[in-house]
Design a protein around this motif. Sequence first.
Motif, PDB file in Angstrom:
ATOM      1  N   MET A 285     -10.283  -7.444  -7.346  1.00 18.77           N
ATOM      2  CA  MET A 285     -10.349  -6.076  -7.852  1.00 18.77           C
ATOM      3  C   MET A 285      -8.947  -5.584  -8.248  1.00 18.77           C
ATOM      4  O   MET A 285      -8.777  -4.964  -9.304  1.00 18.77           O
ATOM      5  CB  MET A 285     -10.958  -5.152  -6.800  1.00 18.77           C
ATOM      6  N   GLN A 286      -7.953  -5.873  -7.423  1.00 13.68           N
ATOM      7  CA  GLN A 286      -6.596  -5.440  -7.730  1.00 13.68           C
ATOM      8  C   GLN A 286      -6.056  -6.137  -8.982  1.00 13.68           C
ATOM      9  O   GLN A 286      -5.317  -5.532  -9.767  1.00 13.68           O
ATOM     10  CB  GLN A 286      -5.663  -5.692  -6.537  1.00 13.68           C
TER      11      GLN A 286
ATOM     12  N   GLN B 163       0.829  -1.204   0.000  1.00 13.19           N
ATOM     13  CA  GLN B 163       0.000   0.000   0.000  1.00 13.19           C
ATOM     14  C   GLN B 163       0.865   1.256   0.000  1.00 13.19           C
ATOM     15  O   GLN B 163       0.551   2.244  -0.668  1.00 13.19           O
ATOM     16  CB  GLN B 163      -0.960  -0.015   1.194  1.00 13.19           C
TER      17      GLN B 163
ATOM     18  N   GLU C  45     -12.072 -10.710  -2.376  1.00 10.35           N
ATOM     19  CA  GLU C  45     -12.775  -9.762  -3.244  1.00 10.35           C
ATOM     20  C   GLU C  45     -11.850  -8.608  -3.625  1.00 10.35           C
ATOM     21  O   GLU C  45     -11.785  -8.204  -4.791  1.00 10.35           O
ATOM     22  CB  GLU C  45     -14.047  -9.241  -2.548  1.00 10.35           C
ATOM     23  N   MET C  46     -11.149  -8.053  -2.650  1.00  6.76           N
ATOM     24  CA  MET C  46     -10.207  -6.968  -2.943  1.00  6.76           C
ATOM     25  C   MET C  46      -9.078  -7.480  -3.833  1.00  6.76           C
ATOM     26  O   MET C  46      -8.617  -6.768  -4.726  1.00  6.76           O
ATOM     27  CB  MET C  46      -9.654  -6.382  -1.649  1.00  6.76           C
TER      28      MET C  46
ATOM     29  N   TYR D 222       0.017  -3.369  -8.576  1.00  6.24           N
ATOM     30  CA  TYR D 222      -1.336  -3.907  -8.391  1.00  6.24           C
ATOM     31  C   TYR D 222      -1.329  -5.426  -8.287  1.00  6.24           C
ATOM     32  O   TYR D 222      -2.128  -6.002  -7.546  1.00  6.24           O
ATOM     33  CB  TYR D 222      -2.276  -3.428  -9.502  1.00  6.24           C
TER      34      TYR D 222
ATOM     35  N   HIS E  80      -3.536  -9.029  -0.663  1.00  4.07           N
ATOM     36  CA  HIS E  80      -4.937  -9.130  -0.226  1.00  4.07           C
ATOM     37  C   HIS E  80      -5.388 -10.591  -0.185  1.00  4.07           C
ATOM     38  O   HIS E  80      -6.089 -11.008   0.744  1.00  4.07           O
ATOM     39  CB  HIS E  80      -5.852  -8.309  -1.127  1.00  4.07           C
ATOM     40  N   ARG E  81      -4.953 -11.364  -1.170  1.00  3.14           N
ATOM     41  CA  ARG E  81      -5.285 -12.799  -1.185  1.00  3.14           C
ATOM     42  C   ARG E  81      -4.694 -13.477   0.038  1.00  3.14           C
ATOM     43  O   ARG E  81      -5.363 -14.260   0.706  1.00  3.14           O
ATOM     44  CB  ARG E  81      -4.735 -13.434  -2.476  1.00  3.14           C
TER      45      ARG E  81
ATOM     46  N   ALA F   7      -2.782  -7.396  -5.123  1.00  9.05           N
ATOM     47  CA  ALA F   7      -3.724  -8.510  -5.263  1.00  9.05           C
ATOM     48  C   ALA F   7      -3.238  -9.713  -4.474  1.00  9.05           C
ATOM     49  O   ALA F   7      -4.006 -10.341  -3.736  1.00  9.05           O
ATOM     50  CB  ALA F   7      -3.894  -8.878  -6.738  1.00  9.05           C
TER      51      ALA F   7
ATOM     52  N   ASP G 205      -8.597 -11.498   1.929  1.00  6.85           N
ATOM     53  CA  ASP G 205      -9.548 -10.551   1.338  1.00  6.85           C
ATOM     54  C   ASP G 205      -9.613 -10.827  -0.164  1.00  6.85           C
ATOM     55  O   ASP G 205      -9.045 -10.106  -0.979  1.00  6.85           O
ATOM     56  CB  ASP G 205      -9.105  -9.113   1.628  1.00  6.85           C
TER      57      ASP G 205
END
Length: 151
Positions: A108-109, A65, A104-105, A90, A97-98, A94, A102
Amino acid sequence: MADDRMADIYAAVRLGGFDPEAARRALTKLWDDIGEGGDPLHRCVIAHHLADVQDQPEDALRWDQRALAAVFGPGIPLDEGLRGFLPSLYLNLADSHRRVGDFEMARMQLVIARGHLDVLANDAYGAVIRSGLGHVEAALELRSMERLPAN
């Protein structure tokens, strides 16, 4: 004149291949030395690679981030050097987040990463990023939170 700071950054990154703790220390020192007002490309590269040498997925996500925030900070022009990092940034977001669950996020990434693939050349680096997208996507399908093997 060569960018001495970037040479220092890549010397610290190389440590990660055999001594992740030393890489973390060296990159963290560079991050602290550069500070919040430092060169956005330097901040992005340091944070991007600090994410890779974290033991905990939550820590990797925070550094991913920060890498993206370095690119999109107030008043920072999105030059070609920074734009070239977007697919990888990105992709790493991704994957982080995986790894924290997370999904879903993470999806999206991945979509955003794919939307930036046009900046990649048809070379070895581009192939690594495109392959990485496939690996993260496959892990997402399995709802895996495990670390993926390095390319």
